[in-house]
Enzyme design. Sequence first.
Site, PDB file in Angstrom:
ATOM      1  N   LYS A  61       4.688  90.312  13.784  1.00 44.48           N
ATOM      2  CA  LYS A  61       4.183  91.656  13.981  1.00 44.48           C
ATOM      3  C   LYS A  61       4.951  92.715  12.912  1.00 44.48           C
ATOM      4  O   LYS A  61       5.798  92.215  12.332  1.00 44.48           O
ATOM      5  CB  LYS A  61       4.854  92.148  15.296  1.00 44.48           C
ATOM      6  CG  LYS A  61       6.021  91.831  15.717  1.00 44.48           C
ATOM      7  CD  LYS A  61       7.534  92.240  14.938  1.00 44.48           C
ATOM      8  CE  LYS A  61       7.792  93.583  14.595  1.00 44.48           C
ATOM      9  NZ  LYS A  61       9.135  93.598  13.746  1.00 44.48           N
ATOM     10  N   TYR A 120       7.526  97.553  19.593  1.00 49.90           N
ATOM     11  CA  TYR A 120       7.991  96.865  20.883  1.00 49.90           C
ATOM     12  C   TYR A 120       7.985  97.881  22.173  1.00 49.90           C
ATOM     13  O   TYR A 120       7.742  97.427  23.052  1.00 49.90           O
ATOM     14  CB  TYR A 120       9.464  96.191  20.589  1.00 49.90           C
ATOM     15  CG  TYR A 120       9.508  95.139  19.897  1.00 49.90           C
ATOM     16  CD1 TYR A 120       8.884  93.914  20.363  1.00 49.90           C
ATOM     17  CD2 TYR A 120      10.054  95.101  18.760  1.00 49.90           C
ATOM     18  CE1 TYR A 120       8.857  92.611  19.455  1.00 49.90           C
ATOM     19  CE2 TYR A 120      10.193  93.823  17.933  1.00 49.90           C
ATOM     20  CZ  TYR A 120       9.536  92.852  18.581  1.00 49.90           C
ATOM     21  OH  TYR A 120       9.530  91.478  17.655  1.00 49.90           O
TER      22      TYR A 120
HETATM   23  P1  NAD Z   1      12.883  89.129   5.021  1.00 47.67           P
HETATM   24  O1  NAD Z   1      12.579  90.096   3.951  1.00 47.67           O
HETATM   25  O2  NAD Z   1      14.130  88.658   5.558  1.00 47.67           O
HETATM   26  O3  NAD Z   1      12.137  87.878   4.441  1.00 47.67           O
HETATM   27  C1  NAD Z   1      10.808  87.949   3.996  1.00 47.67           C
HETATM   28  C2  NAD Z   1      10.496  86.616   3.136  1.00 47.67           C
HETATM   29  O4  NAD Z   1       9.154  86.844   2.285  1.00 47.67           O
HETATM   30  C3  NAD Z   1      11.576  86.316   2.091  1.00 47.67           C
HETATM   31  O5  NAD Z   1      11.511  84.939   2.012  1.00 47.67           O
HETATM   32  C4  NAD Z   1      10.825  86.773   0.740  1.00 47.67           C
HETATM   33  O6  NAD Z   1      11.179  85.776  -0.109  1.00 47.67           O
HETATM   34  C5  NAD Z   1       9.400  86.461   1.072  1.00 47.67           C
HETATM   35  N1  NAD Z   1       8.667  87.478   0.169  1.00 47.67           N
HETATM   36  C6  NAD Z   1       7.682  86.997  -0.726  1.00 47.67           C
HETATM   37  N2  NAD Z   1       7.044  88.271  -1.233  1.00 47.67           N
HETATM   38  C7  NAD Z   1       7.699  89.076  -1.194  1.00 47.67           C
HETATM   39  C8  NAD Z   1       7.700  90.366  -1.593  1.00 47.67           C
HETATM   40  N3  NAD Z   1       6.763  90.970  -2.456  1.00 47.67           N
HETATM   41  N4  NAD Z   1       8.912  91.294  -1.179  1.00 47.67           N
HETATM   42  C9  NAD Z   1       9.883  90.917  -0.573  1.00 47.67           C
HETATM   43  N5  NAD Z   1       9.769  89.739   0.273  1.00 47.67           N
HETATM   44  C10 NAD Z   1       8.659  88.716  -0.293  1.00 47.67           C
HETATM   45  O7  NAD Z   1      12.113  89.526   6.339  1.00 47.67           O
HETATM   46  P2  NAD Z   1      11.956  89.227   7.671  1.00 47.67           P
HETATM   47  O8  NAD Z   1      13.032  89.984   8.468  1.00 47.67           O
HETATM   48  O9  NAD Z   1      12.180  87.762   7.888  1.00 47.67           O
HETATM   49  O10 NAD Z   1      10.763  89.672   8.053  1.00 47.67           O
HETATM   50  C11 NAD Z   1       9.280  89.104   7.647  1.00 47.67           C
HETATM   51  C12 NAD Z   1       8.344  89.396   8.852  1.00 47.67           C
HETATM   52  O11 NAD Z   1       8.771  88.907  10.099  1.00 47.67           O
HETATM   53  C13 NAD Z   1       8.151  90.601   8.863  1.00 47.67           C
HETATM   54  O12 NAD Z   1       6.773  91.109   9.106  1.00 47.67           O
HETATM   55  C14 NAD Z   1       8.861  91.315  10.045  1.00 47.67           C
HETATM   56  O13 NAD Z   1       8.260  92.197  10.825  1.00 47.67           O
HETATM   57  C15 NAD Z   1       8.924  90.056  11.045  1.00 47.67           C
HETATM   58  N6  NAD Z   1       9.875  89.765  12.034  1.00 47.67           N
HETATM   59  C16 NAD Z   1       9.426  89.663  13.096  1.00 47.67           C
HETATM   60  C17 NAD Z   1      10.738  89.559  13.917  1.00 47.67           C
HETATM   61  C18 NAD Z   1      10.490  89.255  15.328  1.00 47.67           C
HETATM   62  O14 NAD Z   1      11.340  89.417  16.423  1.00 47.67           O
HETATM   63  N7  NAD Z   1       9.209  88.770  15.920  1.00 47.67           N
HETATM   64  C19 NAD Z   1      12.012  89.731  13.719  1.00 47.67           C
HETATM   65  C20 NAD Z   1      12.189  89.806  12.402  1.00 47.67           C
HETATM   66  C21 NAD Z   1      11.178  90.007  11.455  1.00 47.67           C
END
Ligand code: NAD
Length: 351
Positions: free
Chosen positions: A110, A195
């Site tokens: 999401k 949410y």
């Molecule tokens: P994060 O920044 O920790 O990780 C993002 C990942 O994408 C990294 O591995 C990064 O290397 C990669 N990536 C590839 N291209 C990129 C770019 N151009 N810029 C930045 N990163 C890039 O993020 P996250 O917190 O893991 O979130 C990722 C997704 O998961 C988002 O869509 C977020 O909304 C979702 N999320 C959902 C929940 C949930 O509870 N369902 C919780 C956290 C995150």
Amino acid sequence: MAKQDRNKEQKRLGIALVGLGTYSEQELGPALKETNHCYLAGVVSSERDKCEQWQKEYNLKDENLYSYDDFDEISSNKDIDIVYVVLPNDMHAEFVTRAAKAGKHVICEKPMATSVEDCQRMIDACREAGVKLAIGYRLHYDPYHQEMMRLGQDEVYGKVKKLIAKNGMDVGDENQWRLDREDAGGGPLMDVGIYCVQGVIYTKGALPVSVTARFTKKQDPEKFDEVEEGLTWEMQFADGTEAFCETSYVKEQNLLRAEAENGWFELAPVAYEYRGLSGRTSDGPMNFKEVRQQALQMDDFARCIIEGRESIVPGEMGMRDVQILEAIYEAARTGKKVELHLEPFENLVEM
Ligand code: NAD
């Protein structure tokens, strides 16, 4: 047990995580050690070192490590049944459509995408490829949220007349994609306010007919120069019920509350987190066992594939929510009430 059922029981589906950031590392990977119907079979990342660390920890085959560039080769990999897209929001559309073209079922984090048009493209791509698409809505699998659905939808305390939903956090580091409009599609509304939208709809068991909204005044306009720092909004329902909502990137908030004709029920002070949820009704505390939301969510998707049924959190739900988020932004920008004409779809009431 019939032989066919035994086979169904035994099949565990392989998942490949695309994007090895915080959520994959801290939640999805560990949850995949607890799943019964699926397991971590592969990873996709631009960083080879990271892939190799995951390979060691999860005992992955050499041929199941992919970069974003060679990702399409996953189509011929029989170990991978499901691709789980866990990338910054604006990359969801590209990777979901590529996964669908590769013939893989897809879970997308999401918010589903940064525009309704992208959501539609993703749904179309999955439909054309004959693969299933679900959104990473983990709270549908948490007993506290299931209780909010039951109490509201079954009108246990009579009709729900008013809802209050707040979800906010200190976003931290100013150099992250969450503060970049293009990468994130918006601020806290896209990230955590979503949410509140979900909680209100599944507690009420109905779709809103209009929204009103306003941005909160920025305390740090430099840090939040591209996205909103906070937002308050209302969602109106056809029967006159109203939901009062708030989201923020500077304020910790966590509440989902429903006030009904003959009582009230709420999740607080922990409503939307991975762990430690708590809730009560006007009759006393709720008391449910803690679950690993993501393990239940991924297992249910695997079972949907094995058993040939639809997900309770389908792509259509992700698109519906992005439609509502866009309406909230429009209401905040214009100061006007924005009408919604949402199409109900099967599984609207998610129980
Ligand atoms: P994060 O920044 O920790 O990780 C993002 C990942 O994408 C990294 O591995 C990064 O290397 C990669 N990536 C590839 N291209 C990129 C770019 N151009 N810029 C930045 N990163 C890039 O993020 P996250 O917190 O893991 O979130 C990722 C997704 O998961 C988002 O869509 C977020 O909304 C979702 N999320 C959902 C929940 C949930 O509870 N369902 C919780 C956290 C995150």
